[in-house]
Scaffold this motif. Structure first.
Motif, mmCIF file in Angstrom:
data_model
loop_
_atom_site.group_PDB
_atom_site.id
_atom_site.type_symbol
_atom_site.label_atom_id
_atom_site.label_comp_id
_atom_site.label_asym_id
_atom_site.label_seq_id
_atom_site.Cartn_x
_atom_site.Cartn_y
_atom_site.Cartn_z
ATOM 1 N N SER A 61 -3.186 5.166 1.086
ATOM 2 C CA SER A 61 -3.965 3.938 1.240
ATOM 3 C C SER A 61 -3.753 3.332 2.625
ATOM 4 C CB SER A 61 -3.574 2.920 0.161
ATOM 5 O OG SER A 61 -3.848 3.425 -1.124
ATOM 6 N N LYS A 76 -5.997 5.110 5.037
ATOM 7 C CA LYS A 76 -7.406 4.728 4.886
ATOM 8 C C LYS A 76 -7.649 3.314 5.413
ATOM 9 C CE LYS A 76 -8.385 7.675 0.869
ATOM 10 N NZ LYS A 76 -8.785 7.684 -0.563
ATOM 11 N N LEU A 124 0.829 -1.208 0.000
ATOM 12 C CA LEU A 124 0.000 0.000 0.000
ATOM 13 C C LEU A 124 0.858 1.250 0.000
ATOM 14 C CD1 LEU A 124 -2.701 -1.033 2.650
ATOM 15 C CD2 LEU A 124 -2.966 -1.020 0.166
#
Length: 697
Positions: free
Chosen positions: A184, A187, A180
């Motif tokens: 990302s 999140k 990631l």
């Protein structure tokens, strides 16, 4: 399936139990906060047990079951449920039930076990073992149970869970960290944290103590902590601390211990951790202040009590605290202060307000229970007159009364063994008054007083009293006699044994007088013994005693002995009937004139005359006129007594008969020949009747 309303009540009860445990950890057992929370929890349990035989909680796969049924997922997440479940898990309790009939002391003892550290309980043999040792018979743990559920109620087992956290979480996070990008990661971390924050502390503790690498692991750690509310975070901190302590004890888990320690320190360094530490410091400071205020208030109350201020008795919290307080005083060598407190409490037994008086009595009884043995005996001796006066005025049996009466009972036995009969008599007199007195008292109080008298009058005590009664070795025969009078029915049987075996008339006379002094309380023993029958002299004495202490209701017991094979017993039965027969005497004595021998008839005639029974006159005349083939001393005595009775009764209808007796016809045609004494008695009777007739005119 259990009623939903009952399950909701059980859930509220669980909350009350949590509160009681929390307050017992924070405050002294005698504090108002603790007492109120314990009482509230107990009342909540009792309310459920009014309709249910038991209140059952259980843990299954980290879920709480109430009455064998799981709570909803939403309810499982409630802090109160989580806290109670943690309690069960910490002590490895699979199921817990409170049974109908549980006492307050049982409940408090159980709670005291739960506020200890689990490892301490484990070192002492475990919770189940301690419950058995302390005889908490209405509290059952880890009893095998079988739970039936609907399909939609089943709880998923570990095999059914989608994730094995220990094996998959850390590798998953490490893998995601490598694939990631920065945004990302943030999140995903927040998304995972929101989901994970809903898990219980056991799961969260496992997650946060895993070894993760990279930025995602750090973010996830911080985001999970941010997502927790303060209460859950606090429970999690303590859970992780417990995990660390457990891991330290296991040599094979030293690496785990380091990981857990690192996670624990990072949690404390977080913003929430610092806030928690601040709250804990503030809480401890508040607790310290509260304890100091409580101590100050307690000392003020004790000083007020020592000074004899009546307001101290109205301080319910002070009264409840005193037993624990005096225990501490003993450890500090403050026996003199304890003496003063005992004296003041005894004075408080005279307070006019019943509720306050009851609190004082409970405090005194509980304090006495805490005293060392010798100190308690000395205190009972010092307070004895006041305690006796208090007991004598009580009308009902309360736990405090029962405790103090038992202490007085033991003191009475000690005094009797030491030949201090006068002192023991004070206690026995109070018990006797409760057992046999005319004042209105509850029946269970009377029964208990009787039980105490019976306990005092054991074989050793009665043998000791009888020895002094018989031989007067301490020159205290009269005192020993009075002591036995107050032992009442419980001394009667040993005295009757002695009466039956005694070879000395003077001793038998003393025994008869002593049993007479015991009074109606001796009747049960008399009734039992008279059924045994011979020897005649024992039967005569028993009948004599019925005449002294019995009443008309006992006539059916003594009347059969009118046909006893010894006249001396028959004669005593007549005396007994004369004493207790009431309105039945006339009919009984009249029947004797028809059926008995001349000797007994003569006695009955004398008693009928003394009773001025005119209805017996026709029968007396008939006996006097009846022709007999031969005379006897008994017959002559009977006829003489009939003449005397007829004269005393002024029986004018007997004049013809008396004339025939006093002036009999000579020769073979005469109906009867009477002795000179009978003729003289008939002559005197005629003179009395005629003189009375003239005077009446």
């Amino acid at each position: 399936m259990i009623d939903r309303v009952i399950q909701e009540k059980a859930a509220r009860t669980m909350v009350a139990i949590n509160a009681a445990i929390r307050n017992m950890r924070l405050y002294p057992i005698t504090s108002t906060a603790t007492i109120n929370s314990v009482d509230k929890a107990l009342q909540s349990i009792d309310h459920i047990l009014e309709t249910e035989k038991s209140l059952a909680f259980a843990e299954s796969e980290k879920n709480l079951l109430i009455f064998g049924q799981p709570l909803s997922e939403k309810e499982q997440q409630k802090p109160q449920v989580v806290a109670f479940l943690d309690l069960l898990l910490n002590f490895s309790i699979k199921n817990l039930s409170f049974q109908r009939g549980m006492l307050r002391d049982e409940f408090i003892t159980f709670l005291e076990l739960l506020i200890a550290r689990p490892e301490e309980i484990s070192q002492k043999g475990g919770l189940k073992s301690l419950i058995a040792e302390k005889r908490l018979s209405h509290i059952i743990i880890d009893e095998k149970v079988f739970v039936s559920m609907d399909e939609d109620q089943k709880i998923a087992s570990k095999d059914e869970k989608k994730l094995d956290i220990e094996e998959t979480f850390a590798p998953m996070v490490n893998t995601l960290d490598t694939v990631l990008d920065y945004e990302s990661k943030d999140k995903v971390s927040r998304h995972l944290a929101t989901s994970m924050a809903k898990k219980d502390e056991q799961v969260l503790g496992t997650v946060l103590t895993q070894k993760t690498e990279g930025e995602l692991g750090e973010k996830l750690f911080s985001h999970i902590i941010e997502a927790l509310d303060d209460e859950k975070f606090e429970r999690l901190i303590f859970k992780v601390r417990q995990m660390f302590d457990d891991a330290q004890k296991n040599a094979n888990k030293s690496e785990d211990a380091q990981l857990i320690r690192h996670a624990y320190q990072n949690m404390l360094k977080s913003e929430k951790g610092e806030q928690l530490q601040t709250r804990i410091r503030e809480r401890k400071a508040q607790e310290k202040t509260q304890k100091q205020e409580y101590k100050t208030k307690l000392l003020a109350g004790i000083n007020s009590l020592i000074k004899g201020e009546k307001s101290a008795f109205q301080d319910k919290e002070l009264m409840q605290t005193l037993p624990a307080t005096v225990t501490q005083m003993f450890s500090k060598g403050q026996e003199r202060i304890v003496e003063v407190i005992s004296d003041r409490l005894c004075e408080g037994l005279n307070i006019k307000v019943a509720a306050v008086r009851a609190d004082v009595a409970n405090a005194l009884a509980s304090c006495l229970e805490k005293f060392p043995e010798q100190f308690r005996q000395d205190t009972i001796t010092r307070l004895m007159p006041k305690l006796i006066h208090w007991i004598s005025r009580k009308t009902s049996l309360t736990p405090a009364v029962e405790k103090i009466v038992r202490y007085l009972m033991e003191k009475a036995k000690e005094l009797i063994k030491n030949n201090q009969f006068v002192q023991s008599e004070q206690i026995l007199k109070a018990f006797h008054s409760v057992r046999y007195g005319k004042s209105q008292r509850e029946e269970n109080f009377r029964d208990f007083a009787g039980k105490m008298l019976e306990t005092i009058a054991d074989n050793d005590i009665t043998d000791h009293l009888l020895k002094e009664f018989r031989f007067n070795q301490e020159n205290k025969r009269e005192q020993a006699s009075r002591t036995m009078v107050f032992l009442a029915e419980y001394a009667a049987d040993p005295l009757l044994n002695l009466l039956k075996d005694s070879q000395h008339r003077s001793e038998r006379a003393r025994i008869l007088q002593l049993i007479s002094d015991i009074g109606p309380a001796a009747l049960p023993a008399l009734s039992q013994r008279i059924e045994e029958g011979k020897p005649w002299f024992f039967m005569r004495n028993l009948v004599l005693l019925f005449g002294k202490v019995g009443n008309e209701s006992h006539l059916d017991i003594v009347k059969p002995f009118l046909s006893f094979d010894d006249y001396r017993v028959q004669r005593e039965v007549l005396n007994c009937i004369y004493s207790i027969g009431g309105n039945q005497r006339e009919s009984i004595f009249s029947a004797i004139l028809s059926d008995a021998g001349d000797q007994l008839k003569a006695d009955a005639v004398g008693m009928l005359g003394a009773m001025e029974c005119r209805t017996a006159v026709p029968m007396m005349i008939q006996i006097l006129e009846t022709k007999t083939l031969m005379t006897s001393k008994a017959r002559n005595e009977l006829e003489e007594k009939i003449c005397n009775a007829l004269g005393n009764l002024m029986a004018q209808e007997a004049i013809p008969c008396l004339v025939g007796v006093s002036e009999p016809k000579k020769g073979v045609l005469s109906k009867r020949n009477y002795s000179e004494k009978v003729q003289l008695a008939a002559h005197r009777a005629l003179e009395k009747i005629r003189a009375g007739k003239v005077k009446g005119r």
